[in-house]
Structures are given as C-alpha cells and as structure tokens.
Design an enzyme around this catalytic site. Structure first.
Site: not given
Ligand SMILES: NC(=O)C1=CN([C@@H]2O[C@H](COP(=O)(O)OP(=O)(O)OC[C@H]3O[C@@H](n4cnc5c(N)ncnc54)[C@H](O)[C@@H]3O)[C@@H](O)[C@H]2O)C=CC1
Ligand SMILES: N[C@@H](CC=O)C(=O)O
Ligand code: NA
Length: 433
Positions: A9-10, A12, A14, A43, A103, A127, A132, A202
């Site tokens: 799910c998602g 983006g 990650v 999705a 988190k 995890e 990360g 975190k």
């Molecule tokens: N970006 C990073 O380096 C890190 C991110 N995270 C966590 O991972 C998770 C995802 O982060 P990112 O990938 O950076 O975010 P992102 O914004 O790049 O991706 C999220 C994706 O989910 C989709 N989405 C959001 N709500 C939706 C819904 N209701 N229905 C369908 N699709 C939906 C968006 O369209 C997007 O493609 C967050 O909880 C973030 O805190 C954790 C560690 C590192």
């Molecule tokens: N936005 C967060 C993403 C990872 O958890 C960060 O910058 O550490």
């Molecule tokens: Na970790």
C-alpha cells in the site's frame, strides 16, 4: 516452492524502493528463506509508470489490498495517522501480518494496534520506521534481550542531520531542506523533521522497546533545529563540540527521561562523525555496555532494506504456519512497567549558554555570580573583543551537569539584568557517561 503473498500500500519513495529491491533481489531472498516472496497486489493513489507492474493487480484503493484474501502480509507505506490506522486495523481484523515504515502511526496508535494484533496473533513490525535502514529495533528488541537497557541516545532524523551537516559547511538552512525533500528524505510535512516531531516518534518507540514501557509520545519533550544558528555551530566547534539533533531516553529510579533537542556532543565521540542522512543510535545495556548502530536513516532502497527484512520475518511465520512471534515492543505485555516520563525540569544535562551582554565593566562577574548562586559550575567561558558589535558582546559558557531547573532559574535572573537585553540562547550538552 511455497509463495508468500505480499500486498503493498503506497508506491512513493519507500514503496518504490521496496518494489525495486523485492523484484531485483527475488532469487537471493528465496535462497535465504526457501520460499518465494510474491508481490500479489499493489495499491497507491496515483499510478507510476516507472514501475513495471506486469500482471500484478493494481488499484488506487489501498483497502483492496487488505480485503484481498490471497494477501498474507500487508505493507503499509502511505504515511500519516488516520487512514494508515484504519488500514492497519482492518488488515489485522482480516488476520494478516502487517509491516509498516510509519513511526508516527506506531508512536501515536501503537498501543491500540498491538492490542488488536495480539488478539489476532498476527505480527506487526516497524523496523523501517526507526532509523530507516539500520536494524536497530532488531538489535534492541532481540540482540539486547539479555540486558537491562539504561539509556538510548541517537541521531534519528536523517533530514535534520543532513541540514546540520551542510550548515556546518556554510550552506543555508532553507536551501538544504529543499534538497533533502528532493532526495526523498523528508516527511510529507517537513516540519516533522525540522521541529523534532519525527525524532520524538522514533525515540518514543525506542524507549518502549528498550525499557519495556508503554508508548507515550504525547509526553516526549520535543525541540527542533530551526533556531540553530551558524554562529552557535561554529562556537561549539571552537569549544571542542559539535551540534547534533539527538533523541535521548534515560531510565532513572524515579522514571524515564524522553527528550529530543539539539545537543552539543564531544567532537572526539564517534557520534559527532555521523554526517549527512546517516543516523546512529547508542544503546547502553548493563551486560554489554555501550553499543552503537550506524547507517542510512532515510532514502528509498535503504529504508526498503528494513521493510523487506520485516516482510521476511512475517513470511517465515506464514511459511512455517507458526504463531510464534517476538513481543511487539520486546516485552510481554504483563511485564511492561508504566514508568512516568519525568518533567524536563528534572532532567540532568550540561549546557551551552550564549549571553548577549552590554559591553560594561563587571558584567562577567555578575553572570558568574548568578550561575554560582544556583550551584552551576562553569566548565569554560569565552568572550572575544573582536565580536563587539552595537555595544554588545557575546559571552559563551559551557556548564557542568546540573538539573534543568537550576539552569531555568539562572536564565530568568540573567535575563532580568539591565546588562542583558536579549534572550539567553541555551543548548544542552552530553558526554555519554
Ligand atoms: N522517505 C523516507 O526515507 C522514509 C520514510 N518513512 C516512512 O515511510 C512512509 C512513506 O514515506 P514515503 O515513501 O517517503 O512517502 P511518499 O509520499 O513518497 O509515498 C507515499 C505514497 O502513498 C500514497 N498514498 C498516500 N495516501 C494514500 C491513500 N490514502 N490511498 C492511496 N495511496 C496513498 C501516495 O500517493 C504516495 O505514492 C511514511 O510513513 C514515512 O514516514 C520511513 C523511513 C524513511
Ligand atoms: N523524514 C525521515 C525519514 C526517515 O524516517 C528522516 O529524515 O529521518
Ligand atoms: Na530501522
């Protein structure tokens, strides 16, 4: 060979990284596990052409994933609190294991989610949500299971560390933040990164997994890096320190300290060398002593590495038809201790103070006398004639460890002096003893 079916799910930063690594390293993972991790459904709100989904069923409704009977493990990578909570609770109700990188979700709704998951005896793992790609939850929850954990301190926000690192090299805050966003490191709302909310999420999770206390995000003290100036970064360096944004959790007899704030750390300490998007977590256990876990704290494939490790753990359980799992927060619920989170005034720390004083005779003596009246010993003091500007001259002081209450009272008195007409800048300092 058995297939274990994964629903993502998602898609983006990650989600995309997870899709790519799962696809690229499929046979390597099978070689390690003995089963095939099959992406059974994806999705996300907006389809992304750069990912070739082939015949993998796709929809824009993430609930299609949790309602697909073929899916064994639901991977939540949408972020945010509310929809993610509904999605995860629905997946649990449907008897599916859950892997999340979220988190915020775990820190705020984790107690409820784990209770629901325990009733269904499904795994919920997170995890990727803490530091990360570093396997720090595995280390604390399992690798340190023999220890009484006394304190945890870490750089646990990649975006913030990236900004502080580049500021040290003379770059502007806003420009570097934009770069971190473009690289996919920042949260959807980057104030979570720069105001310390993400780090507090975190830290809340780390403290629970380390000390065996319930998740109490609302009680964490949270201060970000938005007020840190190049001047303080440079002067901390002159004193032999580096400013890092740390999460610190400490177990004391009366309760636990749970705090996130900029911190001076000795430049000679390993943690001072952790730059850019890298994170590092120090964990002190009574048996092992100090340990440190280091690596990328954000980014697509680095985070995917942790997501997939969790998927593999859940898939092993599916493949073995086993109900065995590690307790969500490392302790059996009956063994969790509801220790209070101590108020900030009870916290013990050393302090860096920057006092903008009018250039009058006797000011230094007044400052020293106020600190001494409050039982605050001075480690070092610095004042440079060359910094005299508009009749004011900065006095930089590093104190010994005291209670925050003492520093607060002393600052009130300093600010009341007619020789000081600006707010005193205060940054905490740690020596990790
Ligand atoms: N970006 C990073 O380096 C890190 C991110 N995270 C966590 O991972 C998770 C995802 O982060 P990112 O990938 O950076 O975010 P992102 O914004 O790049 O991706 C999220 C994706 O989910 C989709 N989405 C959001 N709500 C939706 C819904 N209701 N229905 C369908 N699709 C939906 C968006 O369209 C997007 O493609 C967050 O909880 C973030 O805190 C954790 C560690 C590192
Ligand atoms: N936005 C967060 C993403 C990872 O958890 C960060 O910058 O550490
Ligand atoms: Na970790």
């Amino acid at each position: 060979m058995k297939d274990v079916n994964v629903g993502i799910c998602g898609l983006g930063t990650v989600g995309g990284g997870t899709f790519n690594v799962l696809t690229r390293n499929a046979s390597l993972i099978t070689g390690r596990t003995g089963f095939n991790l099959r992406i059974a459904r994806v999705a996300t709100r907006t389809p992304r052409k750069e990912f070739d989904l082939g015949d993998i069923p796709f929809s824009t409704d993430i609930f299609d994933v949790v309602n697909d009977p073929s899916v064994d493990v639901v991977v939540e990578l949408i972020g945010g609190y509310d929809t993610a909570r509904e999605l995860v609770l629905a997946a649990i109700r449907n008897g599916k294991h859950v892997v999340t990188a979220n988190k915020a979700l775990i820190a705020v709704h984790g107690n409820e989610i784990f209770e629901a998951a325990a009733k269904q005896n499904v795994i919920v793992s997170y995890e990727a949500g803490v530091a990360g790609g570093i396997p720090v939850i595995k280390a604390v929850r399992e690798g340190m299971a023999a220890n009484r954990v006394d304190w945890i301190a870490g750089i646990i926000n990649g975006t913030g560390n990236y900004i502080l690192t580049e500021m040290r090299a003379g770059r502007e805050f806003a420009e570097v933040l934009k770069e971190a966003q473009d690289l996919g490191y920042a949260e959807a709302d980057p104030t979570f990164d720069v105001e310390g909310i993400d780090a507090a999420h975190k830290l809340t999770i780390l403290a629970s997994a380390g000390f065996g206390v319930p998740l109490q995000f609302e009680k964490a003290y949270t201060e970000g890096i938005s007020e840190i100036t190049p001047y303080d970064i440079a002067h901390a360096e002159i004193l032999g320190y580096r400013i890092k944004h740390l999460g610190i959790a400490r177990r004391r007899d009366e309760g636990i300290e749970l705090r996130v704030h900029p911190t001076l750390v000795p430049r000679s300490h390993l943690i001072a060398q952790v730059d850019g998007v890298l994170n590092a977590v120090l964990v002190d256990g009574d048996a092992v002593g100090q340990t440190m876990y280091y690596g990328p704290g954000a980014g697509d494939e680095a985070t995917a590495s942790a997501v997939i490790a969790d998927i593999i753990d859940a898939a092993r359980s599916v493949a073995a038809k086993s109900n065995q799992r590690v307790p969500y927060l490392g302790f059996e619920p009956a063994a969790m201790e509801d220790l209070p989170v101590l108020p900030m005034e009870d916290v013990q720390s050393a302090y860096y103070l920057r006092i903008q004083a009018l250039d009058r005779p006797g000011v230094l003596a007044k400052v020293a006398s106020i600190l001494s009246e409050h039982g605050i010993n001075i480690e070092s003091i610095m004042q440079k004639e060359s910094e005299l500007k508009d009749g004011r001259i900065p006095v930089i002081i590093l104190t010994h460890t005291v209670q925050e209450r003492q520093i607060n009272r002393a600052i009130e008195e300093l600010e009341a002096l007619s020789d000081i007409d600006e707010k005193v800048v205060r940054i905490r300092a740690e020596n990790f003893n």
